[in-house]
Design an enzyme around this catalytic site. Sequence first.
Site, PDB file in Angstrom:
ATOM      1  N   CYS A  63      37.172  47.680  46.431  1.00  0.00           N
ATOM      2  CA  CYS A  63      36.724  46.661  45.482  1.00  0.00           C
ATOM      3  C   CYS A  63      37.922  45.759  45.184  1.00  0.00           C
ATOM      4  O   CYS A  63      38.859  45.699  45.964  1.00  0.00           O
ATOM      5  CB  CYS A  63      36.139  47.288  44.207  1.00  0.00           C
ATOM      6  SG  CYS A  63      37.340  48.110  43.168  1.00  0.00           S
ATOM      7  N   ARG A  64      37.897  45.064  44.061  1.00  0.00           N
ATOM      8  CA  ARG A  64      38.989  44.157  43.731  1.00  0.00           C
ATOM      9  C   ARG A  64      40.264  44.907  43.372  1.00  0.00           C
ATOM     10  O   ARG A  64      41.335  44.585  43.858  1.00  0.00           O
ATOM     11  CB  ARG A  64      38.566  43.226  42.580  1.00  0.00           C
ATOM     12  CG  ARG A  64      39.556  42.112  42.302  1.00  0.00           C
ATOM     13  CD  ARG A  64      39.035  41.136  41.265  1.00  0.00           C
ATOM     14  NE  ARG A  64      39.265  41.536  39.890  1.00  0.00           N
ATOM     15  CZ  ARG A  64      40.451  41.654  39.291  1.00  0.00           C
ATOM     16  NH1 ARG A  64      41.553  41.451  39.958  1.00  0.00           N
ATOM     17  NH2 ARG A  64      40.546  41.990  38.028  1.00  0.00           N
TER      18      ARG A  64
END
Length: 104
Positions: A63-64
Amino acid sequence: MKHILPQEVDQQLKEGRALSIIDVREDEEVAQGKIPGACHIPLGQLLERMNEVNKDQEHILVCRSGNRSGMACQLLESYGYRVVNMTGGMLEWTGEVEKGEGVK
């Protein structure tokens, strides 16, 4: 939960290892670039799209920053999947990225 650093994932890709990478970010985040070859399944859709994830292999979740992928790891682990969280997420990714309209 197992963890892997972005640099380790990049190195394994450069060595030609076949990795299963699942990006759990939202569409607009992935449109800015994702790891080449990564499968995109937003975290909110993971439960309903679990049938797309091969239970016989290990998957690296991205993810980020590593938080949502950690949640995704917990969810998939609870269903018996073998998963690894990429800590630091795309914020710490320095390898190649795929960009453009075709990124899904």
